[in-house]
Design an enzyme around this catalytic site. Sequence first.
Site, mmCIF file in Angstrom:
data_model
loop_
_atom_site.group_PDB
_atom_site.id
_atom_site.type_symbol
_atom_site.label_atom_id
_atom_site.label_comp_id
_atom_site.label_asym_id
_atom_site.label_seq_id
_atom_site.Cartn_x
_atom_site.Cartn_y
_atom_site.Cartn_z
ATOM 1 N N LYS A 162 0.826 -1.214 0.000
ATOM 2 C CA LYS A 162 0.000 0.000 0.000
ATOM 3 C C LYS A 162 0.860 1.264 0.000
ATOM 4 C CE LYS A 162 -4.227 -2.101 1.665
ATOM 5 N NZ LYS A 162 -5.236 -2.229 2.727
ATOM 6 N N ARG B 272 -3.293 -9.949 5.215
ATOM 7 C CA ARG B 272 -3.678 -10.031 3.798
ATOM 8 C C ARG B 272 -2.487 -9.546 2.979
ATOM 9 N NH1 ARG B 272 -5.943 -6.779 -0.110
ATOM 10 N NH2 ARG B 272 -7.567 -7.694 -1.406
HETATM 11 C C1 PT1 Z 1 -7.765 -4.640 3.571
HETATM 12 C C2 PT1 Z 1 -8.062 -4.633 2.170
HETATM 13 C C3 PT1 Z 1 -9.133 -5.465 1.741
HETATM 14 N N1 PT1 Z 1 -7.389 -3.881 1.267
HETATM 15 C C4 PT1 Z 1 -9.502 -6.164 3.946
HETATM 16 N N2 PT1 Z 1 -9.834 -6.219 2.644
HETATM 17 C C5 PT1 Z 1 -7.745 -3.894 -0.024
HETATM 18 N N3 PT1 Z 1 -10.209 -6.922 4.850
HETATM 19 C C6 PT1 Z 1 -8.807 -4.714 -0.447
HETATM 20 C C7 PT1 Z 1 -3.084 2.252 -0.873
HETATM 21 O O1 PT1 Z 1 -3.056 3.101 0.021
HETATM 22 O O2 PT1 Z 1 -6.784 -3.887 4.067
HETATM 23 N N4 PT1 Z 1 -8.486 -5.394 4.415
HETATM 24 N N5 PT1 Z 1 -9.473 -5.484 0.425
HETATM 25 C C8 PT1 Z 1 -7.006 -3.023 -1.011
HETATM 26 N N6 PT1 Z 1 -7.262 -1.642 -0.752
HETATM 27 C C9 PT1 Z 1 -6.250 -0.659 -0.832
HETATM 28 C C10 PT1 Z 1 -6.332 0.472 -0.023
HETATM 29 C C11 PT1 Z 1 -5.174 -0.835 -1.683
HETATM 30 C C12 PT1 Z 1 -5.304 1.410 -0.038
HETATM 31 C C13 PT1 Z 1 -4.158 0.112 -1.725
HETATM 32 C C14 PT1 Z 1 -4.196 1.239 -0.886
HETATM 33 O O3 PT1 Z 1 -2.196 2.161 -1.745
#
Ligand code: PT1
Length: 260
Positions: free
Chosen positions: A204, A237
């Site tokens: 992230k 994850r």
């Molecule tokens: C997570 C999650 C998810 N993240 C759960 N499910 C994502 N339970 C998808 C960035 O800042 O943390 N927990 N499902 C992906 N979401 C992101 C959010 C991807 C922020 C990248 C960023 O780069």
Amino acid sequence: MGVLNVTPDSFSDGGCYHDHHAAIDHARAMLDQGVDIVDIGGESTRPGADPVSKETELGRVMPVIESLRGQTDACISVDTSTPEVIEQAAAAGCDLINDVRSLTQGDALSVASSTMLPVCLMHMQGDPKTMQDYPSYGNLIDEVCAYFSERIAACERAGISRERLILDPGFGFGKTSEHNLTLINRLKQLDCFGLPILVGLSRKSTISKIVGNYESLMAGSIAGALLAVANGATIVRVHDVRETVAALKIAASIQRERLI
Ligand code: PT1
């Protein structure tokens, strides 16, 4: 938990035969590398992402869930907020509902309840499209805990007992980098619910901001995963399964003072 995105990239729309086969291959590779849960998602929830129709989401994830279910008894999770996707994924033999919107969409609560599956509830401020515009909290941990209290109560009212719930503080979801770091550092403060904790920080933007280059993203993500587990996370994850499993085995061996 290994990330399996069935979403568009520069070559594809996530919904065709080739995309589904690539996804299955990737799922099998993660299982070979020691992942316990495969998390299948058809909607990007990265900052700035646009919502997708339920038809698009169903067309992306259902063929992958159905095919994977026929090939493994491992835990399959569906990363969705959409009631129809929850319902069909459960009917296809999915084992876990992972909802970044904590069953707030339409009749998601009652649909999830009737599946009898466990559910991961995640904290997010705002929605993916705009959540990073101006994240702001009076007291971050208090607000995350208050949100969990409200969603746990809503689940219990809908017939989803506490024993079915997992909590996720939502790293990267409507939070500044400092907010994200605080959540991991103070993860123990979420222990008061007595529920398992899931954390997703792999690759992230907060990690990439700190390490500064793409080549170090994996190492940075693994360091974050180790600290999250040391602070009480039971599920992480991740994208880089082989390397994260190795790092977690070393950490667990040290903590138990024996080889695992
Ligand atoms: C997570 C999650 C998810 N993240 C759960 N499910 C994502 N339970 C998808 C960035 O800042 O943390 N927990 N499902 C992906 N979401 C992101 C959010 C991807 C922020 C990248 C960023 O780069």
